[in-house]
Scaffold this motif. Structure first.
Motif, PDB file in Angstrom:
ATOM      1  N   GLU A 496      53.797  62.161  49.592  1.00 48.21           N
ATOM      2  CA  GLU A 496      54.449  61.121  48.800  1.00 48.21           C
ATOM      3  C   GLU A 496      53.558  60.526  47.714  1.00 48.21           C
ATOM      4  O   GLU A 496      54.050  59.963  46.739  1.00 48.21           O
ATOM      5  N   LEU A 497      52.227  60.643  47.841  1.00 50.02           N
ATOM      6  CA  LEU A 497      51.330  60.061  46.843  1.00 50.02           C
ATOM      7  C   LEU A 497      51.187  60.930  45.598  1.00 50.02           C
ATOM      8  O   LEU A 497      50.519  60.545  44.640  1.00 50.02           O
ATOM      9  N   ILE A 498      51.824  62.079  45.620  1.00 50.23           N
ATOM     10  CA  ILE A 498      51.699  63.020  44.499  1.00 50.23           C
ATOM     11  C   ILE A 498      52.955  62.923  43.633  1.00 50.23           C
ATOM     12  O   ILE A 498      54.077  62.888  44.143  1.00 50.23           O
ATOM     13  N   GLU A 499      52.772  62.863  42.328  1.00 51.99           N
ATOM     14  CA  GLU A 499      53.902  62.726  41.402  1.00 51.99           C
ATOM     15  C   GLU A 499      54.461  64.110  41.063  1.00 51.99           C
ATOM     16  O   GLU A 499      54.091  64.718  40.059  1.00 51.99           O
ATOM     17  N   TRP A 500      55.364  64.577  41.906  1.00 56.62           N
ATOM     18  CA  TRP A 500      55.959  65.897  41.702  1.00 56.62           C
ATOM     19  C   TRP A 500      57.041  65.849  40.637  1.00 56.62           C
ATOM     20  O   TRP A 500      57.719  64.828  40.468  1.00 56.62           O
ATOM     21  N   GLN A 501      57.230  66.962  39.955  1.00 60.56           N
ATOM     22  CA  GLN A 501      58.343  67.068  39.008  1.00 60.56           C
ATOM     23  C   GLN A 501      59.639  67.393  39.744  1.00 60.56           C
ATOM     24  O   GLN A 501      60.720  66.967  39.345  1.00 60.56           O
ATOM     25  N   GLU A 528      44.566  75.097  63.076  1.00 63.37           N
ATOM     26  CA  GLU A 528      43.626  74.028  62.763  1.00 63.37           C
ATOM     27  C   GLU A 528      43.067  74.199  61.348  1.00 63.37           C
ATOM     28  O   GLU A 528      43.003  73.248  60.561  1.00 63.37           O
ATOM     29  N   ARG A 529      42.694  75.409  61.008  1.00 57.19           N
ATOM     30  CA  ARG A 529      42.116  75.667  59.689  1.00 57.19           C
ATOM     31  C   ARG A 529      43.149  75.460  58.586  1.00 57.19           C
ATOM     32  O   ARG A 529      42.827  74.934  57.513  1.00 57.19           O
ATOM     33  N   LEU A 530      44.375  75.861  58.846  1.00 58.47           N
ATOM     34  CA  LEU A 530      45.432  75.676  57.862  1.00 58.47           C
ATOM     35  C   LEU A 530      45.693  74.193  57.630  1.00 58.47           C
ATOM     36  O   LEU A 530      45.873  73.750  56.490  1.00 58.47           O
ATOM     37  N   ALA A 531      45.711  73.415  58.698  1.00 60.01           N
ATOM     38  CA  ALA A 531      45.932  71.974  58.566  1.00 60.01           C
ATOM     39  C   ALA A 531      44.828  71.324  57.733  1.00 60.01           C
ATOM     40  O   ALA A 531      45.096  70.495  56.847  1.00 60.01           O
ATOM     41  N   VAL A 532      43.591  71.705  58.000  1.00 61.20           N
ATOM     42  CA  VAL A 532      42.462  71.139  57.256  1.00 61.20           C
ATOM     43  C   VAL A 532      42.566  71.520  55.775  1.00 61.20           C
ATOM     44  O   VAL A 532      42.346  70.694  54.882  1.00 61.20           O
ATOM     45  N   PHE A 533      42.941  72.774  55.500  1.00 62.04           N
ATOM     46  CA  PHE A 533      43.032  73.215  54.105  1.00 62.04           C
ATOM     47  C   PHE A 533      44.167  72.484  53.377  1.00 62.04           C
ATOM     48  O   PHE A 533      43.986  72.034  52.241  1.00 62.04           O
ATOM     49  N   LEU A 534      45.328  72.388  54.004  1.00 61.61           N
ATOM     50  CA  LEU A 534      46.457  71.726  53.347  1.00 61.61           C
ATOM     51  C   LEU A 534      46.135  70.260  53.049  1.00 61.61           C
ATOM     52  O   LEU A 534      46.494  69.736  51.989  1.00 61.61           O
ATOM     53  N   THR A 540      43.695  66.710  46.411  1.00 61.87           N
ATOM     54  CA  THR A 540      43.286  66.926  45.012  1.00 61.87           C
ATOM     55  C   THR A 540      44.447  66.809  44.026  1.00 61.87           C
ATOM     56  O   THR A 540      44.222  66.634  42.829  1.00 61.87           O
ATOM     57  N   LEU A 541      45.676  66.899  44.517  1.00 58.35           N
ATOM     58  CA  LEU A 541      46.826  67.008  43.616  1.00 58.35           C
ATOM     59  C   LEU A 541      47.262  65.708  42.933  1.00 58.35           C
ATOM     60  O   LEU A 541      47.888  65.778  41.874  1.00 58.35           O
ATOM     61  N   PRO A 542      47.000  64.512  43.490  1.00 56.54           N
ATOM     62  CA  PRO A 542      47.402  63.299  42.753  1.00 56.54           C
ATOM     63  C   PRO A 542      46.793  63.201  41.357  1.00 56.54           C
ATOM     64  O   PRO A 542      47.352  62.550  40.474  1.00 56.54           O
ATOM     65  N   ASP A 543      45.652  63.843  41.136  1.00 60.75           N
ATOM     66  CA  ASP A 543      44.996  63.775  39.825  1.00 60.75           C
ATOM     67  C   ASP A 543      45.483  64.862  38.873  1.00 60.75           C
ATOM     68  O   ASP A 543      45.039  64.917  37.718  1.00 60.75           O
ATOM     69  N   GLU A 544      46.367  65.738  39.332  1.00 62.30           N
ATOM     70  CA  GLU A 544      46.837  66.848  38.502  1.00 62.30           C
ATOM     71  C   GLU A 544      48.016  66.412  37.620  1.00 62.30           C
ATOM     72  O   GLU A 544      48.927  65.730  38.095  1.00 62.30           O
ATOM     73  N   ALA A 545      47.999  66.855  36.364  1.00 68.94           N
ATOM     74  CA  ALA A 545      49.103  66.541  35.458  1.00 68.94           C
ATOM     75  C   ALA A 545      50.375  67.287  35.847  1.00 68.94           C
ATOM     76  O   ALA A 545      51.484  66.782  35.657  1.00 68.94           O
ATOM     77  N   ASN A 546      50.221  68.485  36.394  1.00 73.12           N
ATOM     78  CA  ASN A 546      51.377  69.279  36.808  1.00 73.12           C
ATOM     79  C   ASN A 546      51.121  69.836  38.217  1.00 73.12           C
ATOM     80  O   ASN A 546      50.814  71.020  38.384  1.00 73.12           O
ATOM     81  N   ILE A 582      41.520  75.572  42.121  1.00 74.52           N
ATOM     82  CA  ILE A 582      42.660  74.845  41.549  1.00 74.52           C
ATOM     83  C   ILE A 582      42.635  74.916  40.026  1.00 74.52           C
ATOM     84  O   ILE A 582      43.651  75.178  39.379  1.00 74.52           O
ATOM     85  N   ARG A 583      41.455  74.723  39.461  1.00 77.01           N
ATOM     86  CA  ARG A 583      41.370  74.745  37.989  1.00 77.01           C
ATOM     87  C   ARG A 583      41.706  76.126  37.441  1.00 77.01           C
ATOM     88  O   ARG A 583      42.460  76.246  36.465  1.00 77.01           O
ATOM     89  N   LEU A 584      41.189  77.150  38.051  1.00 77.58           N
ATOM     90  CA  LEU A 584      41.421  78.505  37.552  1.00 77.58           C
ATOM     91  C   LEU A 584      42.887  78.903  37.702  1.00 77.58           C
ATOM     92  O   LEU A 584      43.460  79.549  36.821  1.00 77.58           O
ATOM     93  N   CYS A 585      43.487  78.520  38.825  1.00 79.87           N
ATOM     94  CA  CYS A 585      44.917  78.820  39.009  1.00 79.87           C
ATOM     95  C   CYS A 585      45.775  78.025  38.037  1.00 79.87           C
ATOM     96  O   CYS A 585      46.775  78.531  37.522  1.00 79.87           O
ATOM     97  N   ARG A 586      45.386  76.796  37.771  1.00 80.42           N
ATOM     98  CA  ARG A 586      46.132  75.973  36.816  1.00 80.42           C
ATOM     99  C   ARG A 586      46.104  76.605  35.424  1.00 80.42           C
ATOM    100  O   ARG A 586      47.119  76.667  34.730  1.00 80.42           O
ATOM    101  N   GLU A 587      44.949  77.110  35.047  1.00 80.90           N
ATOM    102  CA  GLU A 587      44.788  77.627  33.697  1.00 80.90           C
ATOM    103  C   GLU A 587      45.320  79.046  33.536  1.00 80.90           C
ATOM    104  O   GLU A 587      45.603  79.464  32.419  1.00 80.90           O
ATOM    105  N   SER A 588      45.422  79.796  34.634  1.00 80.07           N
ATOM    106  CA  SER A 588      45.762  81.212  34.487  1.00 80.07           C
ATOM    107  C   SER A 588      46.518  81.754  35.681  1.00 80.07           C
ATOM    108  O   SER A 588      45.999  81.772  36.798  1.00 80.07           O
TER     109      SER A 588
END
Length: 976
Positions: A496-501, A528-534, A540-546, A582-588
């Protein structure tokens, strides 16, 4: 501890082995096939535990059933393996080196030698494992003989290869004219004579003095010569054949690791450790040992090793480094969930070794009694000198002996490098019997007891400060979501803290992931590992423009690695790596597709040092060689696959530097071009080896050529240092062989046919699709007479065509050509030819008319833009081709007066030269250069986004208009 056949639980284990009778039947059948007597009931009772408890022993005893006769009476072995015994043949394997030295040494070809190495290894392994199972061989004697086996195989390989290369390269002599051999330094357990049953061997290669080989048909620098010896050594030991392997070879401990030279001379080695040696390398060097070399080599190495490892004062500087190393070990134990790993887990072998080696590092400079590499020898001394209490020493010794015996039991089952305790009940019982315990429960209880003792000493050794309270964060909401897949409200709360489109679409996407079969059937540690990663990803996503875009691009990668969740752990532990992902996936979107289709590429992303430091050409060549050395030379498909995977991983690293603007566009193309050059050079060498094995070496003027007299010429983007991510290669092949000569092999062919087949082979190796794709698309239409011309031309024929038949556009193409790979002298001859053609005196007005005519024709047919569509960066008016054609005209029209114009083949430096000689004013040249690099940078970015070259950008209007003005001025200027 009880031997298996005296252990009452062994009978129970056998009753639960459904294939017991079949295993015996295989053994008896094998003996019958070799006309040996079948085993009696008494013999079976004695020997059966060997093949029932070890699948590896059963496999080998079926292959070599006569070895069973030796095992019936085996009570001792030669003190150490030796190359003399190995080379004398199986009948002498059991004899001491001094006796075998008098035996006739069999001359073996390479295939026979490789087979002998593996036979000798299996001979020893069968006997060592058998004696270990029967508890007739103390741990120190077992590890000493295993280390001796590695020594014997390494020295045998060096001896064979030195002799093999003698007639071709001669010898490497030192300043006094004495032969020098390659120095091989054993590291880790090998260096300490503590090798385990199925261990890698960590090696460093060195030699004493630089120079050139003498006495052979061809002279090499000592660096090249010893590199060849090292490559052969790795191949001999590491390559897996039908007979197995000898040892897996790891060269990563050498100076500069995988990017360093394979072999260094002793002065370079000393300078490296003095100037750049790191703390972990001091730690590793404690166990270093010269295993191949003479007395002088050993003395020189010890003279550089000991001052580097041991300081004459109490080494407080090392305390911080050891504290960091300790924290790294503890952190790895926590994050990987490796409690059942007896080497890396809590209280495992690594912690015992750390305790001993940390004390050696700290005090060994003042106390020479600590300067011994063998752990079981240094532990008693640590107690005698009060570095450890007697109780601690006894506990560590008992733990180490039990852990190593358990490690050997795990590895004896299948000759596999593993330290992981099994979770299957039958497999656990097998390990308990091999170690000598009545039940798994008894062994497990004792293991945890000794491991707790080790870990207590490990924790107490060096104060490692206070852990950050921020290090561990709660992932409870994601853990619950993974267990309750249908709770969409809970998903909404978690994000909920992330501004989704489009939040509903995102909830559907997350729900789709969590309800997938892969996630549902994952082990608890995977959940356990999946939960930690998610949790880390969403943070990190609240700071993303998209954020929608980022999630859509990261999720395919996540789905690709769900069965290899260690990657998720490493990303979570390395926040920088997650940020980069995240940055590399965002850009390409290119990154998303590349990593999701080849998850192994994620390894590149996890190491920021390599990700953002793309290798130069020399490093690329070395890195590729290290990869190919591990593959059989005759396995063409594996070699081609490896080169394609290598290209993909390097391009990922280059693209990462491009997107993060670490590399400007010019440097991006430089690295992409170096990569192509390295791959072309490797393909040329492999194609040459393939053809010369079939037909022999081409003979010209009565002398055989042992290197390919071929030049691979690059045109266009490769010739102009402007390769992009998806560029094809415009190539021309030129040879310099005698036309009426032929090859010197049994299946001799004339030289022209040979080089034509070499060209065909090159194209096949470059363009063929394998499971890993292809290297490059190749365009050969720029060769003399285009598609109707010969695939490979002689230099003279090429020059004659260019002077008499070539069109203006072919001379334009020649301005952007250069040698990419091949024989250096021939490449220099081509460059002279190129300059002669370009510098020809031309009618400038006629030349300009042809250039303008060709440009207009290309624009009419190839411009994919327009008012509605946008601007075609390459073919549109005011685009890349306008700039290139203007520059090519200047080079062709004026090089006869200004040689500077044809010095380089790239557009930017040709523009600089035009300004330098006064054909363009400095301002125009600068603006053309800036626009050209801007266009190329945009083209790179569009390629990474998998978009075409047509752009809708008002920001480029001024650039487009400027270049169009320059073009109109060029067309109308009769003085230019």
């Amino acid at each position: 501890m009880t031997t298996p056949h005296l252990n009452p639980h062994y009978a129970i284990f056998c009753e639960q082995t459904p294939a017991r009778s079949l295993l015996l039947e295989h053994i008896q059948d094998a003996r019958k096939r070799q006309s040996l007597e079948v085993l009696t009931a008494e013999q079976i009772e004695f020997l059966e535990p060997l093949w029932v408890l070890s699948d590896y022993l059963h496999q080998q005893l079926v292959r070599f059933p006569h070895w069973l006769d030796d095992l019936l009476v085996l009570t001792h072995l030669p003190e150490l393996p030796s190359k003399e015994a190995m080379m004398a043949g199986e009948a002498c394997f059991h004899k001491a080196a001094s006796i075998c030295a008098n035996e006739s040494q069999e001359a073996l070809d390479e295939a026979g030698f490789i087979k002998r190495l593996r036979l000798y290894r299996q001979w020893w392994m069968v006997r060592l494992i058998a004696l270990d199972i029967q508890q007739l061989l103390p741990l120190t004697e077992l590890t000493s003989r295993l280390s001796g086996l590695a020594d014997a195989c390494v020295n045998a390989s060096l001896q064979w290869t030195t002799q093999h290369y003698l007639s071709l390269y001669g010898q490497a002599l030192d300043g006094q004219g004495l032969p020098q051999s390659m120095i091989v330094i054993g590291m880790g357990k090998l260096g300490g004579n503590e090798l385990n049953l199925s261990s890698d061997i960590d090696l460093i290669f060195a030699f004493r003095e630089h120079g050139d080989t003498q006495g052979g048909k061809k002279s090499l620098s000592h660096q090249e010569y010893f590199t060849k010896l090292g490559q052969k050594l790795i191949q001999h030991l590491d390559q897996v054949t039908a007979d197995g392997f000898v040892f897996r070879v790891d060269m990563r401990l050498r100076p500069f690791g995988q990017s360093g030279a394979l072999v260094l001379n002793m002065d370079s080695l000393e300078n490296y450790y003095q100037d750049q040696g790191r703390d972990w390398e001091r730690y590793a060097m404690i166990k270093a040992r010269v295993m191949a070399g003479n007395t002088l080599d050993i003395r020189e190495f010890e003279a550089l090793r000991k001052p580097f490892v041991y300081r004459k004062y109490l080494d407080f500087g090392a305390i911080g480094a050891l504290r960091d190393l300790k924290q790294m070990i503890a952190k790895e134990v926590r994050r990987k969930g490796i409690e059942h790993n007896i080497k890396l887990g809590e209280g495992g072998i690594r912690e015992v070794e750390f305790i001993a080696q940390a004390l050696q590092i700290l005090h060994g400079g003042r106390d020479q009694g600590l300067q011994t590499p063998a752990l079981l020898k240094v532990l008693p001394y640590l107690a005698q000198q009060d570095y450890l209490s007697e109780e601690e020493e006894q506990q560590l010794r008992e733990a180490y002996l039990l852990l190593r015996r358990t490690e050997h039991a795990l590895q004896a089952v299948n000759d596999e490098q593993t330290q992981l305790l099994p979770d299957d009940e039958r497999a656990r019982t097998r390990i308990a019997l091999l170690v000598g315990f009545p039940t798994w429960e008894a062994l497990d209880e004792r293991l945890w007891e000794v491991r707790r003792n080790v870990h207590r000493a490990f924790v107490a050794l060096i104060d490692d400060g206070h852990e950050s309270s921020d290090e561990v964060k709660s992932q409870e909401s994601w853990r619950l979501l993974i267990k309750h897949l249908e709770d969409r409200d809970a998903i909404q709360d978690a994000i909920e803290l992330i501004e989704w489109q489009d939040q509903d679409a995102i909830i559907n996407r997350i729900s789709q992931l969590l309800s997938s079969r892969t996630v549902v059937f994952m082990q608890p540690i995977g959940h356990e590992r999946l939960a930690v990663f998610l949790a880390a990803l969403m943070a990190t996503l609240p700071d993303e423009a998209n954020p929608d875009l980022v999630l859509e691009r990261v999720f395919p990668i996540l789905e690709a690695v769900l069965r290899r969740t260690a990657y998720l752990v490493l990303l979570c532990e390395n926040q920088t790596a997650l940020t980069h992902l995240i940055r590399l996936c965002r850009e390409s979107v290119w990154f998303t597709q590349a990593i999701s289709t080849t998850p192994a590429l994620l390894d590149e992303l996890l190491d920021a040092n390599t990700l953002f430091s793309p290798p130069n050409k020399t490093m690329l060549a070395e890195e590729l060689q290290q990869i190919l050395l591990r593959l059989p030379e005759e396995d063409e498909e594996a070699q081609m696959d490896a080169m394609r995977r290598f290209r993909r991983s390097i391009i990922l690293r280059i693209a990462a530097c491009d997107i993060t603007e670490i590399l400007p566009v010019m440097k991006v193309s430089d690295h992409l071009t170096w990569l192509a050059e390295v791959l072309l050079d490797q393909v040329l060498q492999q194609s040459w080896q393939y053809l010369t094995k079939k037909h022999g070496f081409p003979v010209s003027q009565g002398e055989a050529s042992y290197t390919p007299q071929l030049a691979i010429i690059g045109y266009g983007k490769s010739g102009g240092w402007e390769l992009g991510y998806d560029s094809d290669l415009d190539l021309v092949f030129i040879h310099d062989a005698q036309a009426n000569g032929s090859t010197d092999g049994d299946r001799s062919i004339d030289n022209l046919t040979f080089y034509t087949r070499l060209g065909q082979r090159l194209i096949h190796m470059i363009t063929s699709y394998t499971a890993a794709g292809r290297l490059y698309e190749v365009d050969m239409r720029l060769r003399p007479s285009g598609n109707s011309g010969l695939l490979v031309s002689s230099l003279e024929a090429f020059k004659d065509y260019q002077q008499k038949e070539a069109w203006v556009w072919e001379h334009q193409a020649l301005t952007r050509s250069r040698g990419l790979a091949g024989e250096p002298n021939l490449l220099a001859k081509f460059e002279t030819c190129r300059k002669d053609i370009i510098a020809s005196v031309r009618d400038r007005q006629a030349l300009k008319a042809e250039v303008i005519k060709m440009r207009e024709k290309m624009r009419d047919h190839l411009d994919t833009g327009g008012k509605e569509k946008g601007f075609d960066l390459k073919q549109g008016a005011g685009g890349i081709i306008d700039i290139e054609f203007m520059v090519q005209y200047l080079v062709l029209a004026w090089s006869n007066q200004h040689a500077e114009l044809m010095r380089f083949s790239d557009n930017v430096r040709q523009l600089e030269a035009a300004a330098f000689v006064g054909l363009l004013d400095a301002e125009q040249a600068e603006k053309m250069t800036d626009t050209y690099t801007l266009y190329r940078s945009l083209a790179h970015r569009l390629s990474l986004q998998q978009q075409g070259r047509v752009v809708q950008s008002e920001a480029l209007a001024s650039n487009q208009n400027l270049i169009s003005q320059y073009w109109e001025r060029f067309v109308s200027d009769e003085t230019l």
